[in-house]
Scaffold this motif. Structure first.
Motif, PDB file in Angstrom:
ATOM      1  N   ILE A  10       1.084  -1.055   0.116  1.00 53.84           N
ATOM      2  CA  ILE A  10      -0.028  -0.049   0.004  1.00 53.84           C
ATOM      3  C   ILE A  10       0.988   1.137   0.074  1.00 53.84           C
ATOM      4  O   ILE A  10       2.036   1.453   0.876  1.00 53.84           O
ATOM      5  N   VAL A  11       0.940   2.336  -0.767  1.00 54.49           N
ATOM      6  CA  VAL A  11       1.530   3.570  -0.765  1.00 54.49           C
ATOM      7  C   VAL A  11       0.687   4.548  -1.095  1.00 54.49           C
ATOM      8  O   VAL A  11       0.140   4.577  -1.931  1.00 54.49           O
ATOM      9  N   ASP A  12       0.668   4.984  -0.334  1.00 56.92           N
ATOM     10  CA  ASP A  12      -0.852   6.261   0.585  1.00 56.92           C
ATOM     11  C   ASP A  12       0.084   7.322   1.427  1.00 56.92           C
ATOM     12  O   ASP A  12       0.472   6.877   2.580  1.00 56.92           O
ATOM     13  N   ASP A  13       0.168   8.601   1.260  1.00 63.78           N
ATOM     14  CA  ASP A  13       0.444   9.639   2.310  1.00 63.78           C
ATOM     15  C   ASP A  13      -0.545   9.302   3.711  1.00 63.78           C
ATOM     16  O   ASP A  13      -0.182  10.271   4.267  1.00 63.78           O
ATOM     17  N   ALA A  15      -2.053   8.342   6.354  1.00 62.96           N
ATOM     18  CA  ALA A  15      -2.112   7.050   7.596  1.00 62.96           C
ATOM     19  C   ALA A  15      -3.095   6.556   7.965  1.00 62.96           C
ATOM     20  O   ALA A  15      -3.458   5.317   8.260  1.00 62.96           O
ATOM     21  N   ARG A  18      -4.174   4.417   5.137  1.00 63.31           N
ATOM     22  CA  ARG A  18      -3.216   2.993   4.926  1.00 63.31           C
ATOM     23  C   ARG A  18      -3.311   1.962   6.378  1.00 63.31           C
ATOM     24  O   ARG A  18      -3.513   0.811   6.062  1.00 63.31           O
ATOM     25  N   GLU A  19      -4.005   2.710   7.606  1.00 64.05           N
ATOM     26  CA  GLU A  19      -4.332   2.106   8.177  1.00 64.05           C
ATOM     27  C   GLU A  19      -4.902   0.949   8.193  1.00 64.05           C
ATOM     28  O   GLU A  19      -5.617  -0.614   8.459  1.00 64.05           O
ATOM     29  N   THR A  22      -4.885  -2.197   5.438  1.00 64.90           N
ATOM     30  CA  THR A  22      -3.998  -2.544   6.273  1.00 64.90           C
ATOM     31  C   THR A  22      -4.952  -3.680   7.382  1.00 64.90           C
ATOM     32  O   THR A  22      -4.438  -5.047   7.030  1.00 64.90           O
ATOM     33  N   THR A  33       2.487  -4.867   3.281  1.00 65.08           N
ATOM     34  CA  THR A  33       3.372  -3.872   3.951  1.00 65.08           C
ATOM     35  C   THR A  33       3.721  -2.083   3.484  1.00 65.08           C
ATOM     36  O   THR A  33       2.281  -2.398   2.199  1.00 65.08           O
ATOM     37  N   SER A  34       3.034  -1.270   4.258  1.00 65.22           N
ATOM     38  CA  SER A  34       2.365  -0.363   4.225  1.00 65.22           C
ATOM     39  C   SER A  34       3.871   0.740   3.357  1.00 65.22           C
ATOM     40  O   SER A  34       4.885   0.568   4.160  1.00 65.22           O
ATOM     41  N   ALA A  36       4.546   5.529   3.259  1.00 68.09           N
ATOM     42  CA  ALA A  36       4.040   6.855   2.956  1.00 68.09           C
ATOM     43  C   ALA A  36       4.065   7.478   1.924  1.00 68.09           C
ATOM     44  O   ALA A  36       3.389   8.381   1.710  1.00 68.09           O
ATOM     45  N   ASP A  56      -2.030   5.298  -4.545  1.00 68.53           N
ATOM     46  CA  ASP A  56      -3.009   6.212  -4.026  1.00 68.53           C
ATOM     47  C   ASP A  56      -1.899   7.365  -5.810  1.00 68.53           C
ATOM     48  O   ASP A  56      -0.791   7.486  -5.686  1.00 68.53           O
TER      49      ASP A  56
END
Length: 209
Positions: A10-13, A15, A18-19, A22, A33-34, A36, A56
């Motif tokens: 996961i690639v996202d600024d 949080a 992402r949480e 996940t 695995t994420s 930021a 994102d």
């Protein structure tokens, strides 16, 4: 649910995003695995298992499109699922033309997300298997002698042993030996198998002169 070992990145600024993602994917028994930022993802190792990336579109620094371009320059291109809070048709078209598997608008429907991930992982597993077979074929081909490589090209061209012998300037018995060695070294059980391997290696068949 993941039936085989796999990884979702996961690639996202954001949080919170992402949480949330996940937690949802962990509950579906996926390993996640994420990151930021795209930069952080690109600096991390990628395990040799089926994988995909939820990314994102709009982030500080590199965008999702920038990440897509960076991955395209690597040897292994992972399936990407784009996410955006305000997707547009031109944006979606751009992503799909560049090779994205899916474009999803936040908030993302759980069932649609899991379906897209299953498709992405299946595609990556198939791609990984194809790459492994190609690498094995290249390794085997490198073990052939120059004479055997000639015999390889003649065999896939459909030449009979007698014709191969004439092209190689040798006896029919010797031509048979070369052909048998080629089949053994390339792991081909039949001529059609050898032809398929040749297609993987982009070897052009030699024709009778």
């Amino acid at each position: 649910m993941s039936a085989t070992p796999s990884m979702i990145f996961i690639v996202d600024d954001d949080a919170e995003v992402r949480e949330a993602l996940t937690g949802e994917l962990n509950s579906a028994n996926y390993e996640v695995t994420s990151f930021a930022s795209p930069e952080a993802f690109l600096a991390a190792p990628i395990p040799d298992v089926p994988a995909c990336v939820l990314v994102d579109v709009h982030m500080p620094g590199m965008s999702g499109f920038d990440l897509q371009a960076a991955l395209a320059q690597r040897g292994r291109v992972l399936p990407l699922i784009f996410m955006s809070a305000f997707g547009t048709i031109p944006m979606t078209v751009r992503a799909m033309k560049a090779g994205a598997l899916e474009f999803m608008t936040k908030p993302i429907d759980d069932d649609e997300l899991l379906s897209a991930i299953a498709t992405a992982l299946a595609r990556d597993a198939e791609q990984t298997q194809t790459c492994a077979a190609s690498a094995d074929a290249k390794r085997r081909y490198a073990t052939l002698t120059p004479r055997e490589k000639e015999a390889f090209a003649l065999a896939i061209g459909g030449l009979m042993n007698k014709q191969m012998a004439a092209e190689l300037g040798t006896s029919e018995v010797t031509a048979k030996v070369h052909k048998r060695q080629v089949m053994a070294k390339m792991g081909a059980r039949s001529l059609p198998d050898l032809v398929l391997i040749a297609e993987q290696l982009e070897i052009v068949a030699a024709k009778k002169r």
